[in-house]
Design a protein around this motif. Structure first.
Motif, mmCIF file in Angstrom:
data_model
loop_
_atom_site.group_PDB
_atom_site.id
_atom_site.type_symbol
_atom_site.label_atom_id
_atom_site.label_comp_id
_atom_site.label_asym_id
_atom_site.label_seq_id
_atom_site.Cartn_x
_atom_site.Cartn_y
_atom_site.Cartn_z
ATOM 1 N N ALA A 141 6.731 28.620 17.071
ATOM 2 C CA ALA A 141 6.732 28.400 18.519
ATOM 3 C C ALA A 141 6.807 26.923 18.888
ATOM 4 O O ALA A 141 7.098 26.583 20.043
ATOM 5 C CB ALA A 141 5.468 29.013 19.141
ATOM 6 N N VAL A 142 6.562 26.032 17.933
ATOM 7 C CA VAL A 142 6.468 24.598 18.235
ATOM 8 C C VAL A 142 7.827 24.035 18.643
ATOM 9 O O VAL A 142 8.862 24.341 18.039
ATOM 10 C CB VAL A 142 5.914 23.828 17.027
ATOM 11 C CG1 VAL A 142 6.017 22.318 17.240
ATOM 12 C CG2 VAL A 142 4.456 24.225 16.784
ATOM 13 N N ALA A 143 7.805 23.207 19.680
ATOM 14 C CA ALA A 143 8.995 22.501 20.148
ATOM 15 C C ALA A 143 8.620 21.054 20.436
ATOM 16 O O ALA A 143 7.442 20.716 20.578
ATOM 17 C CB ALA A 143 9.558 23.166 21.404
ATOM 18 N N ALA A 144 9.628 20.200 20.520
ATOM 19 C CA ALA A 144 9.419 18.758 20.696
ATOM 20 C C ALA A 144 9.717 18.333 22.122
ATOM 21 O O ALA A 144 10.187 19.121 22.956
ATOM 22 C CB ALA A 144 10.320 17.993 19.721
ATOM 23 N N ILE A 168 3.360 17.310 14.903
ATOM 24 C CA ILE A 168 3.297 18.142 13.695
ATOM 25 C C ILE A 168 4.392 19.195 13.859
ATOM 26 O O ILE A 168 4.175 20.249 14.458
ATOM 27 C CB ILE A 168 1.912 18.783 13.516
ATOM 28 C CG1 ILE A 168 0.838 17.692 13.421
ATOM 29 C CG2 ILE A 168 1.877 19.665 12.268
ATOM 30 C CD1 ILE A 168 -0.582 18.213 13.302
ATOM 31 N N PRO A 169 5.597 18.908 13.363
ATOM 32 C CA PRO A 169 6.727 19.807 13.629
ATOM 33 C C PRO A 169 6.543 21.207 13.084
ATOM 34 O O PRO A 169 7.067 22.166 13.653
ATOM 35 C CB PRO A 169 7.902 19.098 12.938
ATOM 36 C CG PRO A 169 7.489 17.666 12.815
ATOM 37 C CD PRO A 169 6.009 17.700 12.624
ATOM 38 N N ARG A 170 5.814 21.327 11.984
ATOM 39 C CA ARG A 170 5.600 22.642 11.391
ATOM 40 C C ARG A 170 4.143 22.749 10.964
ATOM 41 O O ARG A 170 3.779 22.385 9.843
ATOM 42 C CB ARG A 170 6.507 22.832 10.179
ATOM 43 C CG ARG A 170 6.321 24.175 9.467
ATOM 44 C CD ARG A 170 6.974 25.302 10.212
ATOM 45 N NE ARG A 170 6.762 26.593 9.541
ATOM 46 C CZ ARG A 170 7.450 27.695 9.784
ATOM 47 N NH1 ARG A 170 8.422 27.658 10.671
ATOM 48 N NH2 ARG A 170 7.189 28.814 9.151
ATOM 49 N N PRO A 171 3.251 23.213 11.847
ATOM 50 C CA PRO A 171 1.853 23.390 11.453
ATOM 51 C C PRO A 171 1.736 24.313 10.245
ATOM 52 O O PRO A 171 2.580 25.188 10.030
ATOM 53 C CB PRO A 171 1.218 24.026 12.701
ATOM 54 C CG PRO A 171 2.117 23.639 13.826
ATOM 55 C CD PRO A 171 3.492 23.599 13.250
ATOM 56 N N ARG A 172 0.676 24.093 9.468
ATOM 57 C CA ARG A 172 0.499 24.902 8.259
ATOM 58 C C ARG A 172 0.133 26.346 8.579
ATOM 59 O O ARG A 172 0.370 27.248 7.798
ATOM 60 C CB ARG A 172 -0.598 24.272 7.392
ATOM 61 C CG ARG A 172 -0.155 22.958 6.755
ATOM 62 C CD ARG A 172 -1.290 22.299 6.002
ATOM 63 N NE ARG A 172 -0.836 21.098 5.312
ATOM 64 C CZ ARG A 172 -1.538 19.984 5.216
ATOM 65 N NH1 ARG A 172 -2.739 19.916 5.775
ATOM 66 N NH2 ARG A 172 -1.058 18.951 4.571
ATOM 67 N N LYS A 173 -0.485 26.565 9.719
ATOM 68 C CA LYS A 173 -0.794 27.926 10.128
ATOM 69 C C LYS A 173 -0.759 28.011 11.640
ATOM 70 O O LYS A 173 -0.440 27.021 12.321
ATOM 71 C CB LYS A 173 -2.148 28.374 9.558
ATOM 72 C CG LYS A 173 -3.362 27.551 9.947
ATOM 73 C CD LYS A 173 -4.564 28.052 9.127
ATOM 74 C CE LYS A 173 -5.864 27.448 9.620
ATOM 75 N NZ LYS A 173 -6.663 26.893 8.513
ATOM 76 N N GLN A 197 0.838 -1.196 0.000
ATOM 77 C CA GLN A 197 0.000 0.000 0.000
ATOM 78 C C GLN A 197 0.878 1.254 0.000
ATOM 79 O O GLN A 197 1.932 1.283 0.641
ATOM 80 C CB GLN A 197 -0.916 0.022 1.230
ATOM 81 C CG GLN A 197 -1.926 -1.112 1.266
ATOM 82 C CD GLN A 197 -2.990 -0.980 0.185
ATOM 83 O OE1 GLN A 197 -3.372 0.130 -0.200
ATOM 84 N NE2 GLN A 197 -3.465 -2.101 -0.308
ATOM 85 N N ASP A 198 0.444 2.283 -0.700
ATOM 86 C CA ASP A 198 1.155 3.554 -0.760
ATOM 87 C C ASP A 198 0.666 4.442 0.372
ATOM 88 O O ASP A 198 -0.447 4.967 0.322
ATOM 89 C CB ASP A 198 0.903 4.213 -2.122
ATOM 90 C CG ASP A 198 1.706 5.501 -2.289
ATOM 91 O OD1 ASP A 198 2.670 5.691 -1.521
ATOM 92 O OD2 ASP A 198 1.363 6.312 -3.166
ATOM 93 N N LEU A 199 1.491 4.603 1.406
ATOM 94 C CA LEU A 199 1.149 5.426 2.563
ATOM 95 C C LEU A 199 2.174 6.539 2.722
ATOM 96 O O LEU A 199 3.341 6.382 2.353
ATOM 97 C CB LEU A 199 1.090 4.573 3.834
ATOM 98 C CG LEU A 199 -0.035 3.538 3.903
ATOM 99 C CD1 LEU A 199 0.102 2.676 5.143
ATOM 100 C CD2 LEU A 199 -1.403 4.228 3.880
ATOM 101 N N PRO A 200 1.767 7.688 3.273
ATOM 102 C CA PRO A 200 2.660 8.846 3.336
ATOM 103 C C PRO A 200 3.701 8.734 4.445
ATOM 104 O O PRO A 200 3.600 7.909 5.357
ATOM 105 C CB PRO A 200 1.711 10.014 3.586
ATOM 106 C CG PRO A 200 0.546 9.407 4.278
ATOM 107 C CD PRO A 200 0.408 8.024 3.728
ATOM 108 N N SER A 201 4.683 9.642 4.369
ATOM 109 C CA SER A 201 5.780 9.639 5.336
ATOM 110 C C SER A 201 5.669 10.770 6.347
ATOM 111 O O SER A 201 6.516 10.881 7.235
ATOM 112 C CB SER A 201 7.120 9.758 4.605
ATOM 113 O OG SER A 201 7.202 10.992 3.896
ATOM 114 N N THR A 202 4.625 11.635 6.232
ATOM 115 C CA THR A 202 4.487 12.742 7.168
ATOM 116 C C THR A 202 3.099 12.747 7.801
ATOM 117 O O THR A 202 2.128 12.252 7.211
ATOM 118 C CB THR A 202 4.704 14.109 6.483
ATOM 119 O OG1 THR A 202 3.594 14.398 5.620
ATOM 120 C CG2 THR A 202 6.010 14.123 5.685
#
Length: 302
Positions: A127-130, A83-88, A35-40
């Motif tokens: 502002a996102v951190a892990a 989600i390391p970099r949210p879209r907004k 199956q083709d599944l995404p990496s993100t």
């Protein structure tokens, strides 16, 4: 299901699934079963509600061989923000627990009256951190760095003017967020400088899908600073529950897959304590929410 974004010394950030102590790489596992599944994470959320249901069934029915070469022990990877970099910008909700309204009125000059509508602000993607990333303490900017453990809602389907009764159908899952706040950086009543500085949105350790959480209004939240408990609340005491927040925000702006809502914090923040307590370099903050897990971050001088 419990999804993470992970990295090894040899890889860029990738989407993983926590399973029996392993981090299963979703894209590699998909290839193993044809199956083709995404990496993100964001690409996976974009697939819609069918994706986690399909993956759950596939993992349940997988053979041992399907996990060979597609998974690693969790101890061997670094967990990033889911989600390391949210879209907004992250949607923040202020003053959403009764006792926090009261403590904020005492110490932060906010209104003592309960909000009649959700109080909405935002935190930028930067502002996102892990997990284990430093919370940056810039002493030239703030002497009042504070903590706020919050349930974060991750949107799974586009929501535009959705009814409260249908709002939870648009949720992909939930994670933990620390709405770090520099209390002395508010400007003319505006909060984005106080709450939007780099590293002021630690998030993780995973996103737990909504089916596994069940009722989001019955989850305990705790904060510990250097091992000492400072906050102990429950999402049942939100003034505006998750469904109401999704319905309210979507009534004025479109919520898209991958959007994040930080739903507010209970009482026990540093500014509300007597005497007040704030974060300093060397402190360690632990934010924990029932059914999701614990997020840990040190405070570091910059």
């Amino acid at each position: 299901m419990r999804f993470v974004t992970y990295r090894t010394a040899l890889t860029e950030p990738r989407l993983g699934l926590l399973h029996d102590g392993l981090v299963v790489d979703v894209e590699y596992f998909g290839a193993a079963i044809g199956q083709d599944l995404p990496s993100t994470m964001l690409d996976f959320i974009d697939l819609g509600p069918i994706a986690p249901r399909f993956l759950q069934e596939a993992v349940t029915n997988a053979s041992t061989a399907d996990f060979v070469g597609t998974s690693l022990p969790q101890a061997n990877v670094a967990l990033l923000a889911p989600i390391p970099r949210p879209r907004k910008n992250i949607f923040g909700i202020g003053l959403n627990y009764t006792e926090h309204v009261a403590e904020s009125a005492r110490s932060l000059d906010t209104s003592k009256d309960l909000p009649q509508q959700p109080v909405i602000f935002s935190k930028p993607p930067t502002a996102v951190a892990a997990w284990d990333d430093p919370i940056r303490h810039n002493g030239a900017v703030t002497q009042q760095l504070d903590w706020e453990t919050e349930l974060a809602v991750v949107i799974g389907r586009t929501a535009r003017r959705v009814a409260e009764a249908d709002a939870l159908d648009h949720v992909f899952g939930y994670t933990v967020i620390n709405d770090v706040s520099a209390r002395d950086c508010r400007r003319a009543g505006q909060w984005i400088v106080s709450k939007g500085q780099d590293s002021f949105a630690p998030m993780g350790p995973c996103i737990v899908t909504s089916d596994e959480i069940g009722d989001p209004q019955d989850l305990s939240l705790k904060t510990r600073i250097n091992g000492v408990e400072k906050q102990n609340g429950n999402t049942r005491f939100m003034l505006f529950n998750v469904a109401q927040l999704v319905a309210d925000i979507s009534s004025v702006m479109t919520l898209e897959p991958g959007d994040i809502i930080a739903t507010g914090t209970p009482a026990g923040v540093g500014a509300g304590r007597d005497p007040q307590e704030f974060l300093w370099p060397g402190d360690v903050v632990e934010c924990e929410i029932e059914k999701i897990g614990m997020l840990r971050n040190p405070v570091v001088a910059v």
